[in-house]
Scaffold this active site. Structure first.
Site, PDB file in Angstrom:
ATOM      1  CG  HIS A 288      -1.747  -1.183   1.393  1.00 19.87           C
ATOM      2  ND1 HIS A 288      -2.680  -1.579   0.465  1.00 19.87           N
ATOM      3  CD2 HIS A 288      -1.802  -2.107   2.381  1.00 19.87           C
ATOM      4  CE1 HIS A 288      -3.278  -2.680   0.880  1.00 19.87           C
ATOM      5  NE2 HIS A 288      -2.758  -3.021   2.032  1.00 19.87           N
TER       6      HIS A 288
ATOM      7  CG  HIS B 245       0.935  -6.590   3.309  1.00 24.20           C
ATOM      8  ND1 HIS B 245       1.202  -5.338   2.790  1.00 24.20           N
ATOM      9  CD2 HIS B 245      -0.412  -6.741   3.226  1.00 24.20           C
ATOM     10  CE1 HIS B 245       0.070  -4.761   2.425  1.00 24.20           C
ATOM     11  NE2 HIS B 245      -0.928  -5.592   2.674  1.00 24.20           N
TER      12      HIS B 245
ATOM     13  NE  ARG C  24      -5.575  -7.717  -6.476  1.00 26.35           N
ATOM     14  CZ  ARG C  24      -6.420  -7.038  -7.231  1.00 26.35           C
ATOM     15  NH1 ARG C  24      -6.046  -6.614  -8.428  1.00 26.35           N
ATOM     16  NH2 ARG C  24      -7.643  -6.800  -6.812  1.00 26.35           N
TER      17      ARG C  24
END
Length: 321
Positions: free
Chosen positions: A102, A177, A197
């Protein structure tokens, strides 16, 4: 209107990796693969709805417009992007989530009005062997990581750990993550829905087509060598004492194991969020009480003042720093 603890009807989300475990909390969830319950949400992509009291039937966005300046506290009323600053989710990871990252608030390619995303996870349950990825291995450089992406060996660059009930993970923006199959997680995060992604196990999405990858944006926001993710065990938390799980510029999260009536109070600076994780008990305040069971999430107005947690239960508490 007198302040009171607000309980919400979640906004449930279909995800290719989801399952049916959120039914265990007593919620009626839609048919299909349900991966996320947006429990306390005020976002363009999902809003939770009040189930109790005078505000029953209103979305959190409507509560914000009506009472946010008073009930969210001095910090809460001005935080974030004008919406409620945090987003609380329950995640049913029936399959592996994509490897992702993110951005932070300052990333230039953020959609208009969108925040970056720092988050934390608390593992409510985990099947044997379930794993969680929470960052890159020490010393991995951008060039090494790019080569691993191109050569389809991205998983070799990751730090992972076998997840157990009670584990806590702090995932700042810039951390690569992934939640693995078999974990049930409570997530507290900035109010954002931006995910880049990197890898999705070459599987089709719910529409039968491969899901989009965001390699360039991911490489731009990864904090190589300095993302700052942490992992901790928490099952030895002392009764009726708060154990700090995460302290970020955007939220503080603490764990409490209630074994006797525990008198607490909100502060004028911030609302308080409570997530019931295990056991059962009650939430009492000057004008009433509510039963608490696993999966329940409550927003306590900053103006509520004193409240008491009782019973035998484990809760998470979050507020603005």
């Amino acid at each position: 209107m007198k302040p009171y603890p607000i309980h919400f009807q979640p906004d449930f989300k279909h995800r290719v990796w989801g399952g049916r475990a959120l039914e265990e909390f007593g919620y009626e969830i839609p048919e299909g693969h349900v991966g996320e319950g947006w429990m306390i949400a005020d976002h363009a992509n999902g809003t939770s709805t009040v189930t109790n009291g005078e505000l029953k039937g209103l979305g959190l966005d409507e509560v914000r417009e009506k009472l946010g300046a008073e009930w969210f506290g001095a910090k809460g009323a001005s935080a974030g992007n004008g919406r409620f600053p945090l987003l609380v989710k329950l995640l049913d990871c029936n399959d592996d989530l994509s490897v992702q990252v993110h951005p932070g608030n300052d990333y230039e390619n953020l959609a208009q009005g969108e925040l970056g995303k720092t988050e934390m996870w608390y593992v409510l349950d985990a099947k044997p062997g379930a794993k969680i990825i929470y960052g890159l291995k020490d010393g991995i450089t951008r060039s090494e990581f790019e080569a691993a992406v191109q050569e389809d060996r991205i998983l070799d660059t990751m730090m992972s750990v076998e997840a157990e009930k009670g584990d806590s993970f702090y995932i700042p923006s810039g951390t690569v993550h992934a939640l693995g199959s078999g974990v049930l997680v409570a997530e507290i995060q900035q109010n954002s829905d931006t995910t880049y992604r990197l890898y999705d196990y070459n599987r089709p999405g719910l529409d039968g087509k491969p899901r989009e990858l965001h390699i360039e944006d991911s490489l731009n926001v990864i904090g190589f060598g300095k993302a700052g993710a942490t992992f901790m065990k928490t099952m030895d938390a002392a009764p009726n004492e708060w154990l700090e799980l995460a302290a970020s510029p955007y939220f503080v999260v603490e764990k409490g194991v209630v074994t006797a009536p525990w008198n607490l109070s909100t502060t004028p600076e911030s609302f308080t969020l409570l997530i019931a994780c295990e056991g059962s008990g009650s939430l009492e305040w000057a004008d009433g009480s509510l039963a608490m069971k696993p999966g329940d999430c409550f927003l306590l107005p900053a103006t509520l003042g004193g409240y008491t947690l009782s019973g035998s239960q484990t809760v998470l508490r979050s507020y603005l720093p």
